[in-house]
Motif scaffolding. Structure first.
Motif, PDB file in Angstrom:
ATOM      1  N   LYS A  99      30.912 -41.001  32.162  1.00  0.00           N
ATOM      2  CA  LYS A  99      30.448 -41.893  31.729  1.00  0.00           C
ATOM      3  C   LYS A  99      31.441 -42.999  30.236  1.00  0.00           C
ATOM      4  O   LYS A  99      31.249 -44.122  29.953  1.00  0.00           O
ATOM      5  CB  LYS A  99      29.222 -41.554  30.737  1.00  0.00           C
ATOM      6  N   VAL A 154      32.823 -46.379  30.618  1.00  0.00           N
ATOM      7  CA  VAL A 154      31.966 -47.125  29.738  1.00  0.00           C
ATOM      8  C   VAL A 154      33.890 -47.936  28.667  1.00  0.00           C
ATOM      9  O   VAL A 154      33.627 -49.730  29.069  1.00  0.00           O
ATOM     10  CB  VAL A 154      31.487 -47.215  28.672  1.00  0.00           C
ATOM     11  N   TYR A 164      30.072 -49.595  35.223  1.00  0.00           N
ATOM     12  CA  TYR A 164      31.279 -48.278  34.456  1.00  0.00           C
ATOM     13  C   TYR A 164      31.032 -47.648  35.867  1.00  0.00           C
ATOM     14  O   TYR A 164      32.076 -46.236  35.670  1.00  0.00           O
ATOM     15  CB  TYR A 164      30.099 -47.742  33.401  1.00  0.00           C
TER      16      TYR A 164
END
Length: 462
Positions: A147, A151, A161
């Motif tokens: 993540k 991002v 993302y």
């Protein structure tokens, strides 16, 4: 400089970094001749290289990306309260496990943590429970890393993302499947070097923008009047004592003993008498990089209270607390100093990769070697084992990719869940194995099984 040009420069830096990483993976493939090379690098990796890799695995994206956001949102007290106890985890690991694990690894051809537990306690059940716990923890912990990559790259390229995270998964899977432990050791020496550079840059930038830590704290305190942002007891509703017992004492210090991505590196050390250097390097590197990047959380809070445009800009990214580093590197530095922004992004991505590759390897090994090979298919040849290890690691990578498609909690919490699963499943059994002669097969299996099941249950309920 306009933001489009800044993003282009940062993007070029990241592309060069990715090309270097993939090149090392391709080169390392020629050095992998057997499963021992793939899993533990033939037990011939220099201790300084493994010390760097272990430190990078402990810092990971939760500290370089998630924790600054958590500090920005919930308080500066996290800066030292979370980082400091983890520094002690490295010498504790050497004291309680180091020499015994390394010598046993060579004597019994151990390659994984369940290997060690199976050898000490005996029986297949403890090996199976430990392997299941490792797979569960790998998925949650690795999702936090992906993540963070997603991002950052998504913000840089203006894409969601999920596909950006999938790109990060693909890159790490490629070099792990090609070069295994050898590729991981070399690549993560590069990643951690970038993390150190990025950390020093972070402190320098923060001081230039704010004038120092004391000034920041005084300004933030005066502007917000919020005691909870500075006081951990107030922030935790009077339960700071519970935090210090659970996180500081158990999870982040002794709990590090149960982190395979860190402790399993001991198997690859060339000389057992250099273990002290591994512990020293891990503690020092973590002690430099983690607090330095967390410092950016305080810096961003200072910028937000002194410039009314900052907080809305971070909120406008739609990433919550995880938008802090994305805004700081892509939008602020993308305009003011894109080269430094690109290096800081590379530091975050390097921190994530230094953890991800180990999780892909551990997850695949837990399924194929610890459960299938050791418990049900002991007659596999080394060639068959190596082939199936690569297949299982690919499967684990796919599972991690699927996990990134679902709405997820902030990065710090995802990492905490994975860390807790490792600690609850493995740490007590490992510590007792080296300190108490009264351990038994059924006691060990019960301890590992209950720790694995209870932590997984609480995670699902949460």
């Amino acid at each position: 400089m306009d933001i489009a040009t800044g993003k282009l420069i940062e993007g070029i830096i990241i592309v060069i970094w990715i090309a270097l990483i993939l090149g090392v993976g391709l080169w390392s493939r020629k050095r992998v001749k057997a499963s021992g090379d793939f899993m533990v690098g033939g037990r011939a990796i220099p201790v300084w290289m493994l010390g760097m890799w272990s430190a990078g695995a402990s810092v990971s994206a939760w500290a370089f990306f998630g924790l600054p956001g958590g500090i920005y949102a919930a308080g500066a007290w996290q800066h030292w309260a979370i980082c400091t106890p983890m520094i002690a985890g490295f010498p504790l690991t050497v004291i309680f496990l180091g020499r015994w694990m390394r010598i046993s690894a060579k004597k019994y051809n151990l390659m994984t943590m369940p290997d060690f537990l199976g050898e000490v306690y005996g029986g297949k059940l403890i090996r199976i429970f430990a392997a299941i716990g490792i797979v569960i923890a790998c998925v949650f912990y690795a999702t936090a890393q992906f993540k963070a990559i997603g991002v950052l790259i998504g913000t840089l390229l203006n894409i969601p993302y999920q596909p950006a995270a999938a790109l990060g998964i693909a890159i790490s899977a490629v070099y792990v499947l090609l070069g295994g432990f050898i590729a991981g050791a070399i690549i993560n020496s590069l990643n951690v070097s970038m993390m150190i550079i990025a950390s020093l840059l972070a402190v320098g930038l923060g001081y230039t923008w704010t004038g120092g830590y004391g000034k920041m704290i005084a300004t933030i305190s005066q502007a917000t009047g919020a005691t909870t942002w500075l006081n951990n007891d107030a922030a935790l509703g009077g339960f700071a004592w519970f935090f210090w017992i659970s996180w500081a004492l158990l999870l982040s210090s002794f709990g590090l003993v149960g982190q395979p991505a860190i402790v399993q590196k001991l198997y690859g050390i060339k000389k057992p008498n250099t273990l002290w250097l591994w512990g020293l390097m891990g503690g020092i590197i973590f002690g430099v990089t983690c607090p330095a990047y967390c410092y950016l959380g305080v810096v961003t809070k200072y910028l937000a209270v002194t410039d009314p445009t900052v907080a809305p800009a971070i909120t406008g990214l739609g990433l919550g607390a995880d938008g802090v580093i994305a805004w700081l590197t892509v939008y602020k530095l993308g305009v003011e100093s894109p080269i430094l922004g690109g290096l800081l992004i590379a530091g975050v991505i390097g921190a994530a990769w230094s953890t991800i590759d180990g999780f892909i390897m551990m997850g695949g090994a837990a399924i194929v070697r610890d459960i299938i090979n050791k418990c049900f298919r002991p007659n596999w040849t080394d060639k068959q084992l190596l082939k199936n290890l690569r297949i299982a690691m690919l499967v684990v990578g796919v599972i991690m990719a699927i996990e990134t498609l679902f709405p997820s909690e902030i990065i710090t919490w995802l990492a905490a869940i994975g860390w807790a699963q490792f600690a609850a499943t493995l740490a007590p059994a490992l510590l007792l194995a080296t300190t108490w002669k009264g351990v038994t097969k059924w006691g060990g299996a019960a301890g590992v099984g209950v720790g694995m099941a209870v932590c997984a249950f609480l995670t699902l309920v949460y």
